[in-house]
Design a protein around this motif. Structure first.
Motif, mmCIF file in Angstrom:
data_model
loop_
_atom_site.group_PDB
_atom_site.id
_atom_site.type_symbol
_atom_site.label_atom_id
_atom_site.label_comp_id
_atom_site.label_asym_id
_atom_site.label_seq_id
_atom_site.Cartn_x
_atom_site.Cartn_y
_atom_site.Cartn_z
ATOM 1 N N ASP A 122 1.149 -0.820 0.045
ATOM 2 C CA ASP A 122 -0.235 0.532 -0.366
ATOM 3 C C ASP A 122 0.641 1.307 0.204
ATOM 4 O O ASP A 122 1.811 1.206 0.852
ATOM 5 C CB ASP A 122 -0.918 -0.291 1.317
ATOM 6 N N TYR A 123 0.731 2.231 -0.385
ATOM 7 C CA TYR A 123 1.157 3.995 -0.486
ATOM 8 C C TYR A 123 1.349 4.180 0.540
ATOM 9 O O TYR A 123 2.395 4.655 1.229
ATOM 10 C CB TYR A 123 0.379 4.555 -1.499
ATOM 11 N N ASP A 124 0.812 4.087 1.803
ATOM 12 C CA ASP A 124 0.915 4.573 3.072
ATOM 13 C C ASP A 124 1.066 3.624 3.609
ATOM 14 O O ASP A 124 1.279 3.677 4.935
ATOM 15 C CB ASP A 124 -0.768 5.430 3.498
ATOM 16 N N SER A 125 1.314 2.852 3.341
ATOM 17 C CA SER A 125 2.468 0.955 4.207
ATOM 18 C C SER A 125 3.023 1.675 5.359
ATOM 19 O O SER A 125 4.236 2.558 4.801
ATOM 20 C CB SER A 125 2.139 0.267 3.855
ATOM 21 N N LYS A 126 3.366 1.213 6.516
ATOM 22 C CA LYS A 126 4.022 1.452 7.740
ATOM 23 C C LYS A 126 5.304 0.740 7.480
ATOM 24 O O LYS A 126 5.910 0.533 8.219
ATOM 25 C CB LYS A 126 3.843 1.486 8.855
ATOM 26 N N LEU A 127 4.792 -0.621 6.688
ATOM 27 C CA LEU A 127 5.980 -1.212 6.123
ATOM 28 C C LEU A 127 6.390 -2.190 8.273
ATOM 29 O O LEU A 127 7.722 -1.858 7.926
ATOM 30 C CB LEU A 127 7.810 -1.047 6.076
ATOM 31 N N ILE A 128 5.697 -2.356 9.140
ATOM 32 C CA ILE A 128 5.921 -2.948 9.751
ATOM 33 C C ILE A 128 4.582 -4.463 9.642
ATOM 34 O O ILE A 128 5.592 -5.293 10.908
ATOM 35 C CB ILE A 128 5.292 -2.249 10.986
ATOM 36 N N SER A 129 4.255 -4.871 9.101
ATOM 37 C CA SER A 129 3.260 -5.755 8.618
ATOM 38 C C SER A 129 3.902 -7.131 8.561
ATOM 39 O O SER A 129 4.734 -6.585 7.179
ATOM 40 C CB SER A 129 1.751 -5.914 7.885
ATOM 41 N N PRO A 130 3.981 -8.111 8.094
ATOM 42 C CA PRO A 130 4.754 -9.073 7.731
ATOM 43 C C PRO A 130 4.518 -9.240 6.172
ATOM 44 O O PRO A 130 5.217 -9.638 5.608
ATOM 45 C CB PRO A 130 4.023 -10.898 8.338
ATOM 46 N N ARG A 131 3.671 -9.173 5.952
ATOM 47 C CA ARG A 131 2.764 -9.376 4.288
ATOM 48 C C ARG A 131 4.002 -7.977 3.747
ATOM 49 O O ARG A 131 4.618 -8.709 2.575
ATOM 50 C CB ARG A 131 1.855 -8.935 4.355
ATOM 51 N N ASP A 132 3.952 -6.458 3.669
ATOM 52 C CA ASP A 132 4.113 -5.730 3.452
ATOM 53 C C ASP A 132 5.855 -6.096 4.031
ATOM 54 O O ASP A 132 6.816 -5.623 2.173
ATOM 55 C CB ASP A 132 4.268 -4.531 4.198
#
Length: 275
Positions: free
Chosen positions: A181-191
């Motif tokens: 996602d564009y606004d992802s915090k890059l902390i989820s395992p998926r990201d």
């Protein structure tokens, strides 16, 4: 006549005779790999091998290598081969696509790096998406041109690498504008997982492209002679993930080099037609 001109000339004669490489080697009593390497300009065959091949193709060694009228005719055939080897329109569109791809890809990358440190974005989401879509279109166009060059130069490894680069870049761009996602915090395992995939897949792509360019290094000069090394180092650094920032700089150099090579082949092809 030296390589790669000799290989191009032999390939032209073979095609005029309607022979496949397999049919030619049967008549010459040599193996398929040898004729493939000769036509690709990878090796300089011994004189008796050249004589054997030329005789099967209806030419004599003296006719090709002398300054007689027949020798001049062979040079004309060779020149004609060089003139019509490349699809100039395809190379032009590929080069333009490469420039646009370069701009879009690195603008997206700059935004991603900025986002990873600040959680903010340089571009609006709509603009970022447009950059991604344009990247998908232009990457296909650009690597179609690279594939065309590899096909003309009979470089099987570079042909495979260009297709691989096309596929991986398309998948990566789709992931960047949809899954990650564009606004992802890059902390989820998926990201994080998809982010690592994009990095490692890019590294593999540059490794393969670097190997492809190195496989024809003996027949190149200038930039093309060393571009493969840059690709290999960039790919190796990228795969480590930790060295990705250094790889990013090398990838930038490598991509610029590929674009320059496309336009250089286009320029040489146009000169040969006009000469």
């Amino acid at each position: 006549m030296k390589q790669p001109e000799l290989g191009i000339y032999i390939a032209q004669l073979r095609k005029e005779k309607g022979l496949t490489q397999e049919e030619l080697v049967e008549r010459c009593n040599i193996n398929v790999r040898t004729i493939q390497r000769i036509e690709a300009g990878e090796v300089s065959p011994r004189s008796y091998t050249i004589k054997n091949i030329l005789e099967v193709l209806g030419k004599s060694f003296d006719e090709v290598y002398s300054g007689t009228k027949e020798g001049q005719d062979s040079k004309e055939v060779e020149s004609s081969t060089m003139k019509y080897s490349f699809n100039n329109s395809l190379l032009l569109y590929s080069g333009i696509g490469g420039v646009i791809l370069f701009i879009c890809y690195y603008l997206m990358t700059i935004n991603d790096v900025f986002h990873s440190f600040t959680q903010d974005n340089i571009f609006l989401e709509s603009s970022y998406t447009v950059l991604g879509v344009v990247s998908i279109i232009t990457v296909v166009l650009f690597y179609t041109g690279i594939y065309h060059i590899a096909q003309i130069k009979n470089n099987s490894l570079l042909k495979f690498s260009s297709i691989l680069a096309m596929i991986i870049n398309v998948i990566s761009s789709i992931l960047l504008i949809t899954v990650i996602d564009y606004d992802s915090k890059l902390i989820s395992p998926r990201d994080i997982l998809f982010g690592i995939f994009v990095i490692v897949a890019s590294g593999i792509t540059y490794l393969m492209l670097g190997a492809g360019y190195l496989s024809q290094r003996k027949n190149e000069e200038g930039l093309a002679k060393y571009l493969g090394f840059v690709g290999l180092i960039a790919g190796g650094f990228m795969i480590t993930v930790l060295l990705a920032p250094i790889a990013f700089v090398l990838m930038l150099i490598f991509d610029l080099g590929q674009i320059i090579l496309v336009f250089r082949n286009l320029s040489q092809s146009k000169k040969s037609i006009n000469s």
